[in-house]
Design an enzyme around this catalytic site. Structure first.
Site, PDB file in Angstrom:
ATOM      1  CG  ASP A 168     -49.834  14.433 -18.813  1.00  0.00           C
ATOM      2  OD1 ASP A 168     -49.423  13.456 -19.884  1.00  0.00           O
ATOM      3  OD2 ASP A 168     -50.513  13.788 -17.690  1.00  0.00           O
ATOM      4  CG  ASP A 201     -52.974  13.479 -20.815  1.00  0.00           C
ATOM      5  OD1 ASP A 201     -51.983  12.822 -21.269  1.00  0.00           O
ATOM      6  OD2 ASP A 201     -53.466  13.685 -19.539  1.00  0.00           O
ATOM      7  CB  SER A 205     -52.178   9.227 -19.946  1.00  0.00           C
ATOM      8  OG  SER A 205     -51.106   9.814 -20.039  1.00  0.00           O
ATOM      9  CG  ASP A 217     -49.070  11.965 -23.023  1.00  0.00           C
ATOM     10  OD1 ASP A 217     -49.128  13.109 -23.115  1.00  0.00           O
ATOM     11  OD2 ASP A 217     -49.214  11.625 -21.731  1.00  0.00           O
TER      12      ASP A 217
END
Length: 442
Positions: A233, A231, A80, A229
């Site tokens: 999400d 990833d 993340s 961010d």
């Protein structure tokens, strides 16, 4: 514990055995360790007789999209917003949902058995496939495009022509997707940090480091800035004045917009205990019910699922649009927000993004401190209940306090919100002193 190839292989096995899966879709962000862990995880999947479908570098919500659409298990290799040296693995159950407690326990049991078998040079359990029964390694080169098309469809044919947007892709999974989606919808896109090299993910960029984006929005005279961010999400935004717009503020905008269009189920939104008191006050004025959960998007998702609700999220920018997806989705949130500000008249000059945000809610000053502890204090809030009540009473209805042990670090988190930063800081000081007194009794 450290994530090793052996653990990744065990997780691959668990993703099959715990769900009786025949196919597992695997996505990752561009960290250098990603391909290594992807190979190990896929080996575990195939060793259990299922097919491992490699989607390559895609946003986390793209894997959830595939899991929902195809009824398969989804696995994402990503840490993340963390630095590139870190990595992790998260699972989506068939249907694209995060794991329930029972599913998580089943996965953990298989992981433990597989790792024990490695340690003893045995087999994890009877009936492990061999020969022609092992799974195949497949590639899915279309998932990113199919996911992108689904995101573009949420505007229901409306366009973003003329909207000037600066996008910070965090040198992460959004890099090859987000700019194209916004440009396809007609936005004029300036792109930052979309050249991942395996080591520069989140490095001075993205939603945890929005300073460059804030300056770029001002320099470009843009209407809106968007920060993802690693990833993709989560989403944070920047208004035309270069001010940061957090998850609470985006949710406040979206909640009233959905309500006004008859699309906010039960006129209710789900947030965590960390959401700003200003958000709660704004929703109260709008007649919108706020359901509060513990910190973590899995708790938000569980509450949304229980009530079949359409909006929830966290201050950090994990936003869930229940009618449009199954998990937090930064790119979906970005397109929803961009569509909203265009519909509100930003392009015609009737209003600015900043004015919309200011009208949606007023953030109260928030002060947060972490108090290091030598041993876990799961009952710290109960032990300090009287002092918490006294501090809260002194703040009145224009403030609140929150004290909770961290679930990931040896610290106690102390937070206060008040009409002024000075009042919030004073409240935090009182509670920090109380925690420290517990930590070092006389």
């Amino acid at each position: 514990r450290d994530l090793t190839p052996e653990i990744a292989t065990a997780i691959g096995r668990a993703s099959v055995r715990a769900f009786g899966a025949r196919r597992v879709v695997i996505g990752r962000d561009p960290r250098r360790s990603g391909p290594l862990l992807e190979a190990a995880l896929a080996a575990g999947v195939c060793a259990e007789g299922a097919d491992a479908v490699l989607a390559g570098v895609v946003p986390t919500p793209a894997v959830a999209f595939a899991a929902e659409r195809d009824g398969v298990v989804g696995v994402v290799i990503s840490a993340s917003h963390n630095a590139f040296a870190d990595n992790g693995i998260k699972l989506f159950a068939p249907g694209g949902l995060k794991l329930t407690d029972d599913q998580q326990h089943a996965v953990e049991a298989v992981i433990a058995a597989a790792l024990d078998a490695v340690a003893t040079a045995g087999t994890p359990y009877e009936g492990v496939p061999v020969g022609a029964d092992v799974g195949s390694l497949l590639a899915d080169v279309t998932l990113a495009d199919e996911y992108a098309a689904s995101i573009e469809g949420v505007t229901e044919g409306r366009r973003l022509d003329g909207l000037r947007v600066v996008v910070d892709c965090a040198n992460g999974a959004a890099s090859a997707v987000a700019p194209d989606v916004l440009a396809d919808l007609g936005a004029e896109v300036t792109v930052l940090f979309a050249e991942p090299d395996g080591t520069n993910i989140n490095d001075g960029c993205g939603s945890t480091h929005p300073e460059v984006l804030q300056a770029a929005v001002l320099e470009a005279g843009a209407h809106l800035g968007l920060a993802f961010d690693g990833d993709a999400d989560r989403l944070l935004a920047v208004d035309e004045q270069g001010r940061l717009v957090d998850g609470d503020q985006i949710m406040a905008l979206c909640a009233t917009d959905l309500r006004d269009r008859g699309r906010l189920t039960d006129d209710t939104v789900v947030v965590t205990v960390m959401s700003n008191l200003g958000f709660r006050q704004a929703m109260g004025r709008e007649g919108i019910t706020v359901i509060e959960t513990a910190v973590g998007d899995r708790h938000v998702l569980a509450a949304m699922a229980e009530g079949d609700l359409s909006l929830g999220g966290e201050q950090s920018g994990h936003l869930v649009f229940g009618d449009l997806g199954t998990t937090g989705d930064g790119l979906l949130s970005a397109v929803v927000l961009a569509d909203l500000v265009v519909r509100e008249g930003v392009l015609g000059g009737e209003v600015t993004v900043g004015a919309l945000v200011d009208a949606a809610m007023t953030k109260l000053p928030q002060v947060l401190r972490n108090v290091a502890v030598d041993a876990p204090m799961p009952d710290v809030a109960d032990r300090l209940a009287d002092e918490i009540d006294r501090v809260g009473a002194d703040l009145g209805d224009q403030g609140r306090v929150l004290l909770r042990p961290s679930g990931t670090e040896p610290v106690v988190r102390v937070m206060a919100e008040a009409a002024t930063e000075e009042a919030a800081a004073a409240a935090v000081d009182r509670l920090v002193a109380a925690v420290e007194a517990l930590r070092t009794p006389a």
